[in-house]
Write an enzyme that holds these catalytic residues in place. Sequence first.
Site, PDB file in Angstrom:
ATOM      1  N   THR A  92       0.674  -1.229  -0.070  1.00 20.38           N
ATOM      2  CA  THR A  92      -0.075  -0.141   0.133  1.00 20.38           C
ATOM      3  C   THR A  92       1.053   1.128   0.040  1.00 20.38           C
ATOM      4  O   THR A  92       1.612   1.302   0.996  1.00 20.38           O
ATOM      5  CB  THR A  92      -0.806  -0.036   1.243  1.00 20.38           C
ATOM      6  OG1 THR A  92      -1.118  -1.307   1.581  1.00 20.38           O
ATOM      7  CG2 THR A  92      -1.975   1.078   0.916  1.00 20.38           C
ATOM      8  N   ARG A 151       2.355   4.572   0.799  1.00 21.60           N
ATOM      9  CA  ARG A 151       1.904   5.734   1.944  1.00 21.60           C
ATOM     10  C   ARG A 151       2.684   6.943   1.763  1.00 21.60           C
ATOM     11  O   ARG A 151       3.592   6.855   1.112  1.00 21.60           O
ATOM     12  CB  ARG A 151       2.451   4.920   3.170  1.00 21.60           C
ATOM     13  CG  ARG A 151       1.507   3.966   3.742  1.00 21.60           C
ATOM     14  CD  ARG A 151       2.053   3.256   5.062  1.00 21.60           C
ATOM     15  NE  ARG A 151       3.071   2.179   5.017  1.00 21.60           N
ATOM     16  CZ  ARG A 151       4.499   2.485   5.343  1.00 21.60           C
ATOM     17  NH1 ARG A 151       4.411   3.478   6.362  1.00 21.60           N
ATOM     18  NH2 ARG A 151       5.208   1.642   5.159  1.00 21.60           N
ATOM     19  N   GLY A 195      -6.284  -5.167   3.600  1.00 19.66           N
ATOM     20  CA  GLY A 195      -6.535  -4.353   4.743  1.00 19.66           C
ATOM     21  C   GLY A 195      -7.579  -5.024   5.490  1.00 19.66           C
ATOM     22  O   GLY A 195      -8.058  -6.292   5.348  1.00 19.66           O
ATOM     23  N   HIS A 211      -8.601  -9.609  -1.572  1.00 18.26           N
ATOM     24  CA  HIS A 211      -8.663 -10.563  -0.383  1.00 18.26           C
ATOM     25  C   HIS A 211     -10.506 -10.500  -0.477  1.00 18.26           C
ATOM     26  O   HIS A 211     -11.006  -9.886  -0.496  1.00 18.26           O
ATOM     27  CB  HIS A 211      -8.506  -9.678   0.856  1.00 18.26           C
ATOM     28  CG  HIS A 211      -6.934  -9.539   1.004  1.00 18.26           C
ATOM     29  ND1 HIS A 211      -6.122  -9.308   0.015  1.00 18.26           N
ATOM     30  CD2 HIS A 211      -6.172 -10.313   2.017  1.00 18.26           C
ATOM     31  CE1 HIS A 211      -4.838  -9.607   0.540  1.00 18.26           C
ATOM     32  NE2 HIS A 211      -4.938 -10.051   1.793  1.00 18.26           N
ATOM     33  N   GLU A 261     -12.259 -13.503   4.006  1.00 23.78           N
ATOM     34  CA  GLU A 261     -11.080 -13.962   4.700  1.00 23.78           C
ATOM     35  C   GLU A 261     -11.701 -14.009   6.257  1.00 23.78           C
ATOM     36  O   GLU A 261     -10.851 -14.745   7.076  1.00 23.78           O
ATOM     37  CB  GLU A 261     -10.054 -12.676   4.814  1.00 23.78           C
ATOM     38  CG  GLU A 261      -8.731 -12.981   5.577  1.00 23.78           C
ATOM     39  CD  GLU A 261      -7.818 -11.869   5.730  1.00 23.78           C
ATOM     40  OE1 GLU A 261      -7.895 -10.920   4.987  1.00 23.78           O
ATOM     41  OE2 GLU A 261      -6.786 -12.191   6.153  1.00 23.78           O
ATOM     42  N   ASP A 298       1.854 -14.842   2.466  1.00 27.25           N
ATOM     43  CA  ASP A 298       1.225 -13.424   2.938  1.00 27.25           C
ATOM     44  C   ASP A 298       2.020 -12.690   3.536  1.00 27.25           C
ATOM     45  O   ASP A 298       2.293 -11.581   3.052  1.00 27.25           O
ATOM     46  CB  ASP A 298      -0.150 -14.030   4.235  1.00 27.25           C
ATOM     47  CG  ASP A 298      -0.999 -13.078   4.153  1.00 27.25           C
ATOM     48  OD1 ASP A 298      -0.977 -12.148   3.392  1.00 27.25           O
ATOM     49  OD2 ASP A 298      -1.945 -13.316   5.028  1.00 27.25           O
TER      50      ASP A 298
HETATM   51  C1  6MZ Z   1      -5.478  -8.341   4.754  1.00 26.51           C
HETATM   52  C2  6MZ Z   1      -3.379  -7.956   4.926  1.00 26.51           C
HETATM   53  C3  6MZ Z   1      -3.185  -8.948   5.484  1.00 26.51           C
HETATM   54  O1  6MZ Z   1       0.998  -2.935   2.389  1.00 26.51           O
HETATM   55  O2  6MZ Z   1       2.472  -2.146   4.269  1.00 26.51           O
HETATM   56  N1  6MZ Z   1      -2.196  -7.006   4.793  1.00 26.51           N
HETATM   57  N2  6MZ Z   1      -4.677  -7.543   4.689  1.00 26.51           N
HETATM   58  N3  6MZ Z   1      -5.240  -9.346   5.470  1.00 26.51           N
HETATM   59  C4  6MZ Z   1      -4.235  -9.997   5.984  1.00 26.51           C
HETATM   60  N4  6MZ Z   1      -3.935 -10.977   6.478  1.00 26.51           N
HETATM   61  C5  6MZ Z   1      -3.129 -11.287   7.693  1.00 26.51           C
HETATM   62  N5  6MZ Z   1      -1.870  -9.090   5.844  1.00 26.51           N
HETATM   63  C6  6MZ Z   1      -1.418  -8.018   5.360  1.00 26.51           C
HETATM   64  O3  6MZ Z   1       1.798  -4.438   4.134  1.00 26.51           O
HETATM   65  C7  6MZ Z   1       1.201  -4.668   5.385  1.00 26.51           C
HETATM   66  C8  6MZ Z   1      -0.348  -4.137   4.555  1.00 26.51           C
HETATM   67  O4  6MZ Z   1      -0.955  -5.473   4.121  1.00 26.51           O
HETATM   68  C9  6MZ Z   1      -2.109  -5.676   4.384  1.00 26.51           C
HETATM   69  C10 6MZ Z   1      -2.471  -4.709   5.311  1.00 26.51           C
HETATM   70  O5  6MZ Z   1      -3.333  -3.550   4.911  1.00 26.51           O
HETATM   71  C11 6MZ Z   1      -1.307  -4.316   5.988  1.00 26.51           C
HETATM   72  O6  6MZ Z   1      -1.321  -2.914   6.719  1.00 26.51           O
HETATM   73  P1  6MZ Z   1       2.053  -3.221   3.038  1.00 26.51           P
HETATM   74  O7  6MZ Z   1       3.414  -3.382   2.332  1.00 26.51           O
END
Ligand code: 6MZ
Length: 347
Positions: free
Chosen positions: A101, A103, A175, A202, A205, A287
Amino acid sequence: MDNEADVFYRELPKVELHAHLNGSVSVRTMEKLISRKPHLNVEHSMTAIGKGQRRTLDECFQVFKVIHQLVDTEEDILMVATDVIREFAADGVRYLELRSTPREGINTGLTKKRYVETVINAIQQCKNEGVDIDVRFLVAIDRRNGTEVAMETVKLAEEFLLSSDGLVVGLDLSGDPKVGHAKDLLPALHKAKNCGLKLSLHLSEVPAQQEESDLLLNLPPDRIGHGTFLHPEVGGSQSLVDKVLKNNIPLELCLTSNIKGQTVPCYSKHHFKYWYQLGHPSVICTDDKGVFCTDLSQEYQLAATTFGLSREAVWKLSQQAIDCIFAPETMKKQLKQKWTDLQHQVF
Ligand code: 6MZ
């Protein structure tokens, strides 16, 4: 790290399709980040969930908040992305789709555009160094950020789809699944699809998201992240399953993540079994290899031991993942050749 996978699984060439950049930060990289920002008083226990430990999904999202504090400059992102790519390569991953994501930072001057450029720079840097892995990038929408940001993110991703020499291939929707409703994001997702971005969403979930999943499946997406509660045995429905089957939408399945985040009670009850038995394209992924203290070799080994897969079946599983990548046919061909070349080394 709890990396105990044996040689076969390490040498097995692998495709990783579901890896969140900031969830994939290793202990080694985390140490560097913590030493760069001692004033944050972060300890390792706050950024990873070790062996035998579980958290609720809500607690997992708290972990990402801590990591985001540690990774907030261009320099951090470059280091994290290059380290993560090298680590996947060292684990035998030959093709990786990273997602993150974008930022921005008021104090750091970081913009979302620069964020994506930095990840692309990291991919190029690894390529120039000769790291044996092909990497593509999915720009992620964090559903928590709402409709407007989702649309902005699609525009940004579209820009990079046209200007990144094929490195940006798609869009991820992720997210906290309990926040917001995907119906508000549909215009952005339609726009993304229309401009040629591949969609990995996603979906289901957490339980009781049938209505939302149904809406998203109508797009339809190109791949599904998790899909834990789609099938009727866990409160989903046959009509959701039928939509997935009819459109042949591959699933990205992350065993340890689902166990540690407590959406699945134990490995043997993982929905990998349901979809694998149907012969549906199911791709084993990590993941968040840093947060969940795993790697892709270990995930393949866990799937094999839990569900009694032979080495031939494991090979087939990793080979079939090639058909699910978002990069074009030429890349699929190259990877298939690579797998053929490596086969005699692995067996
Ligand atoms: C949903 C997830 C996740 O984007 O900052 N993220 N979203 N379900 C999950 N299951 C465990 N695991 C990670 O990586 C971190 C972001 O990835 C998503 C969330 O938005 C988290 O803040 P980045 O690289």
